[in-house]
Every structure is written in structure tokens, then in C-alpha cells.
Design an enzyme around this catalytic site. Structure first.
Site: not given
Ligand SMILES: Cc1cc2nc3c(=O)[nH]c(=O)nc-3n(C[C@H](O)[C@H](O)[C@H](O)COP(=O)(O)OP(=O)(O)OC[C@H]3O[C@@H](n4cnc5c(N)ncnc54)[C@H](O)[C@@H]3O)c2cc1C
Length: 497
Positions: A302, A343, A476
Site C-alpha cells: 500500500g 491520491d 473484424h
Molecule cells: C509502481 C506504481 C505503478 C503505477 N502504475 C500506474 C498505472 O499504470 N496507471 C495508473 O493510472 N496509475 C498508476 N500508478 C498510480 C499513479 O502513479 C498515481 O495514482 C498518481 O501518480 C497520482 O498522482 P498525484 O498527482 O495525485 O500524486 P503524485 O504523482 O504522487 O504527485 C505528487 C507530487 O507532489 C509532490 N509534493 C508532495 N508534497 C509537496 C510539497 N509540500 N511541495 C511541493 N511538492 C510536493 C511530490 O514530490 C510529487 O511529485 C502507479 C503507482 C505506482 C507506485
């Protein structure tokens, strides 16, 4: 004087950079803050998630095809696997996309800060960069700080023997000859599938009584069978005891027990797909008391939300006890003008859900009238071999919600293109409301289902019915014929089965 913006976005992942573009299109002056080293945008997905994993999985598929070409009349002699080259290609793909996102920020006049963003006041954001501090004034804030890997107490990552997904996708040199994969959500099964194709001996340990536990139970069963037929060992209803972890010269040893016994460890992650897990069922494990040995253990149990740097105490933003920011269907938090997406707000932890939530949030703050977020329209995709995809409700979930349900199940072996591609295993299911005929969900396992599922999502979005999907003329021979056939099967008249 503080710089003034209409919108400051904290976090440059999909829930950050995508809405930054949309907000700019809507005429807003936008700042985007990202703390990742090198200032790389794209978040988890581009840097350590979707993109690098799928690049490696593509190598795994190709390796599998190269080794199994004889049936197709393709003999390639002895197939060699060059992992450093696969890693190099992975990085090339990631770098090219990073440049693309950077270019998009420039094109859309988004001001990007490389530093840590935090609240000074609800409408004042501090950015700490390597050059010092800056304050930004803003009308709106979008929190999109995402999630990070989490582990179980006692299983601290060392990057070599106890590894996370981050470690795998940044390792340029080598991969383990044997691995224990703890957890069988999307991350666990994708790496299990990939490593097995690389030639690694793989054992999956899953607490619940089935793998990919958030999917339709028949899909879990079918995937388990596929994995076992390939030679992957799958232990369900099995709990690894972190306290028993022993690091040896060659790798790790860990003892497992039936999941029903003892107290359960909980991870901080939640949500579906690439997020967290559910509660165990207490079924017996075939490996009760066994000590597993491998070169490495991948902990894929997780993820946790990232909010620790934000100084949320100066706002009214609310978190639940798992650290999930509480929002309404437009992404509004309890603080006026502050939204959150991705997320960090829970739901499905998927990149496309994150980007979509972000777009809804900025359209709402710009006074547009976006359709609110509907989790039942989020396609859930897992890129193991065979692929798994779904959206909406399973039959059991729909019945629980009081629907009278009709359901179809159509096999890939009755689809010509699946035989042509040498991937006849798997099936497609459609769940529909017997009363209104509306589509409630689709669940699939088999070739390219991560692409095929989109047709169903669109049908649901426009309130289409299985009859209409069945009337849609599919080319097809194509794999997409399975969507039309399963739709006709809901009405009891499939053609090829
Ligand atoms: C191994 C793996 C494989 C995956 N494969 C898939 C897939 O194939 N398809 C799919 O749909 N999803 C996939 N996911 C899930 C997907 O990566 C996430 O759902 C997605 O990245 C979420 O995007 P987000 O912008 O919410 O968060 P994140 O991508 O986590 O981005 C958040 C960003 O905020 C930055 N941050 C945090 N706090 C601060 C702060 N205070 N100041 C400045 N910057 C900050 C972080 O550095 C980060 O870059 C995968 C995840 C993993 C771990």
C-alpha cells in the site's frame, strides 16, 4: 512583495500539472510547486510509477514473445536478456516525457517553482527552494501532493534486500534471481509478472483469500490460475511475519502463517488499484509456518498520502485518520478556496483519476459547471500478463446496492483476433441493471483489456445500454469484438459463443 496568482498548485504529479494546463486555458495565472529533486514534474506516475513500470513490462512482454515465437514460425535462437539496456530504455522514455511536461508548462505560461510548498495562511503559500524562501499570494490553492510508498513495521526498505517499487524502477544495474512479493494489488502483480518474465523465481504472499482483491472474484481466480500455470507461486490467506525477517548473505528469510492467525498489521494506504488493501478473511494458508527464502522481498502493501510538509494546521482542511484529505465531489476542502485532487483525496489511486479530479477542481473554481467526480466511471487497470481492467460495480456489489442485475461473461477464446495473437485466455463481463438496462460495470481479464475497457466507460458516461454497445459495429478481426459480443450476451444472444 509577494507574487500574486489566481491559483497555486502544490505538487506536480497528474493531479497537479494537468489541472495547471486546464486552469491556464481558462485564463488563470497559475503557479505550480514541485519538490522532487531536479524539479521533475509528473509525480509518482511519470518518475517512479506508471511510466517506468510499463516500460519495464514492455521489455518483459517482448522477452516472453521472443522466447515463445516458435509457434508463430519465428525462431530467434537463444534469447538473451540485457537488463541494463532495458533500464536505459526505461529512463529514455521517462526523460522524453519529462521534457514534454516541462514544455507544456512553458507553452501554457505556468510558473514552476522547484521547492517545498506550505501554507502560511489559506491564501498565502510559502515556497522553500535551494535559493531561499518566497511567498505567493493566491485566490485559490489546489493541493495535489499525492502519495508515497509505505511499508510494515519491521520491514524497512534498504533498496537491496527489502525493496519498494521506487527501488525497482530506479535500479539501473540488476534484478533479483528470486523474490517474495508481499501484497497482490496492482503494484504487486505487475512486478510479479514482470520479474517472472525476466526469469526470476517469484512467490506472491497475499493476506486476503484472493489476489487482485478489489477485482471481481472470478478475475482473481483466473489470474491466480494464469500465474500458477506460468510457475509463479501464489500464497493467498497468508501473512508474512515482519518480526521473523532475517537478512542473510544471499538475501532474506521470512516466515509466513495463515492470515486468520494473530493480529493484522495495517498499512496507511487506502483506495483501490495502486493504493492499499482490505481486511483479511481468516481462510487457511497452504504455507502456514513455512519460512520463505529469496534474494529480495518486495513490499507492495500500500501507499500513504503525503501531507506532512503542508502546514495544514493554519487552514480548515480536514484529514481522516488515514491522512486522506476530505473533499466534496468537486474537490473542495473545508477551507474556502482550497481544493485537493489525486491520491491525497483517496478514491482510486490512479493517474487518470488524479488528472480528472484536478480538472474538475480547477473548472469549478473558475466558475465553470463541470460534471462532478463519479468513481464508477474510473477505469481500473492492471498491466500484468494477462491484463486486468474494470470499472463500476461487480454483480455482488450491485446486488448489495439493491439493483436487480443481469450479467454476461464472454470468453476471449471465441474471438478470432485473440487466437491470432496467441492470447485466448480470459473473459469480459458486463453488469447491467435489469430494470433500466443501464450499464453498472465491466470486468475483464485478457489481452489489451486495459485499452478495451474505455469503450464501456464511454457507454456508461453517455448512459448507453448493452443493446447499443451490441449494435455498435466492431471491426473484424479485432479484440474489440469482445465488447460487442459481451453486450449481446447480456441480452442472451451472443453470436460466436
Ligand atoms: C509502481 C506504481 C505503478 C503505477 N502504475 C500506474 C498505472 O499504470 N496507471 C495508473 O493510472 N496509475 C498508476 N500508478 C498510480 C499513479 O502513479 C498515481 O495514482 C498518481 O501518480 C497520482 O498522482 P498525484 O498527482 O495525485 O500524486 P503524485 O504523482 O504522487 O504527485 C505528487 C507530487 O507532489 C509532490 N509534493 C508532495 N508534497 C509537496 C510539497 N509540500 N511541495 C511541493 N511538492 C510536493 C511530490 O514530490 C510529487 O511529485 C502507479 C503507482 C505506482 C507506485
Amino acid at each position: 512583495m509577494a507574487d500574486k496568482f489566481d491559483l497555486v498548485i502544490i505538487g506536480g504529479g497528474n493531479a497537479g500539472y494537468i489541472p495547471a494546463i486546464r486552469a491556464s486555458q481558462l485564463g488563470m495565472k497559475v503557479a505550480l510547486i514541485e519538490k522532487r529533486e531536479g524539479g521533475h514534474l509528473g509525480g509518482t506516475c511519470l518518475n517512479v510509477g506508471c511510466i517506468p513500470t510499463k516500460a519495464l513490462l514492455q521489455t518483459a512482454h517482448l522477452l516472453h514473445d521472443a522466447k515463445n515465437g516458435e509457434d508463430f514460425g519465428v525462431k530467434v535462437g537463444e534469447v538473451e536478456f540485457d537488463y541494463p539496456q532495458a533500464a536505459k530504455r526505461r529512463e529514455q522514455v521517462v526523460n522524453q516525457l519529462r521534457k514534454g511536461v516541462q514544455g507544456l508548462m512553458k507553452k501554457n505560461k505556468v510558473t514552476v517553482y522547484n521547492g517545498v510548498g506550505s501554507f502560511v495562511e489559506p491564501k498565502k503559500i510559502k515556497v522553500e527552494t535551494s535559493d531561499g524562501e518566497e511567498e505567493l499570494e493566491t485566490e485559490h490553492v489546489l493541493i495535489s501532493t499525492g502519495s508515497a510508498v509505505s511499508t510494515l513495521p519491521g520491514l524497512d526498505f534498504d533498496g537491496e534486500k527489502v525493496i519498494s517499487s521506487d527501488n525497482i524502477v530506479t535500479n539501473d544495474e540488476s534484478y533479483p534471481g528470486s523474490v517474495i512479493v508481499l501484497g497482490s494489488g496492482a503494484v504487486g502483480v505487475e512486478f510479479a509478472s514482470m520479474y517472472h518474465d525476466f526469469g526470476t523465481e517469484v512467490t506472491i504472499v497475499e493476506l486476503l483469500d484472493r489476489i487482485v482483491p478489489l477485482e471481481d472474484p472470478e478475475i482473481s481466480e483466473a489470474l491466480k490460475k494464469e500465474f500458477e500455470d506460468r510457475g509463479i507461486r501464489v500464497l493467498t490467506s497468508t501473512k508474512a511475519d515482519p518480526e521473523s525477517l532475517e537478512k542473510t548473505d544471499d538475501g532474506v528469510k521470512i516466515t509466513v502463517a495463515g492470515a486468520g492467525s494473530g493480529e493484522q498489521e495495517e498499512t496507511e494506504g487506502e483506495g483501490g488499484s495502486y493504493g492499499g488493501e482490505d481486511a483479511p478473511t481468516g481462510e487457511a494458508s497452504e504455507a502456514d509456518g513455512e519460512t520463505l527464502e529469496a534474494e529480495a522481498i518486495l513490499v507492495a502493501v500500500g501507499r500513504r498520502t503525503v501531507t506532512e510538509d503542508l502546514n495544514l494546521d493554519v487552514t480548515n482542511v480536514e484529514l481522516d485518520d488515514r491522512g486522506i484529505i476530505q473533499v466534496d465531489e468537486y474537490g473542495r476542502t473545508a477551507e474556502d478556496g482550497v481544493y485537493a485532487a489525486g491520491d491525497v483525496i483517496g478514491g482510486y489511486w490512479l493517474a487518470h483519476a488524479a488528472g480528472h479530479e484536478g480538472i474538475i477542481a480547477v473548472e469549478h473554481m473558475a466558475g465553470e459547471n463541470p460534471m462532478p467526480m463519479d468513481q464508477n466511471l474510473v477505469p481500473r487497470v492492471t498491466f500484468c500478463r494477462p491484463e486486468v481492467a474494470s470499472f463500476g460495480l461487480t454483480k455482488a456489489q450491485a446486488e448489495e446496492e439493491g439493483y436487480e442485475v443481469k450479467e454476461s461473461k464472454f470468453p476471449f477464446r471465441a474471438i478470432g483476433k485473440a487466437l491470432i495473437e496467441g492470447e485466448p485466455n480470459g473473459f469480459f463481463k458486463i453488469v447491467a441493471d435489469a430494470e433500466t438496462d443501464l450499464i453498472l460495470g465491466m470486468h475483464a481479464i485478457g489481452p489489451k483489456v486495459t485499452d478495451l475497457i474505455t469503450e464501456g466507460v464511454f457507454a456508461k458516461l453517455v448512459e448507453g445500454t448493452p443493446q447499443e454497445l451490441g449494435m455498435t459495429i466492431h471491426p473484424h478481426p479485432s479484440l474489440s469484438e469482445i465488447v460487442g459480443e459481451s453486450a449481446m450476451a447480456v441480452e442472451g444472444h451472443p453470436i460466436h459463443f
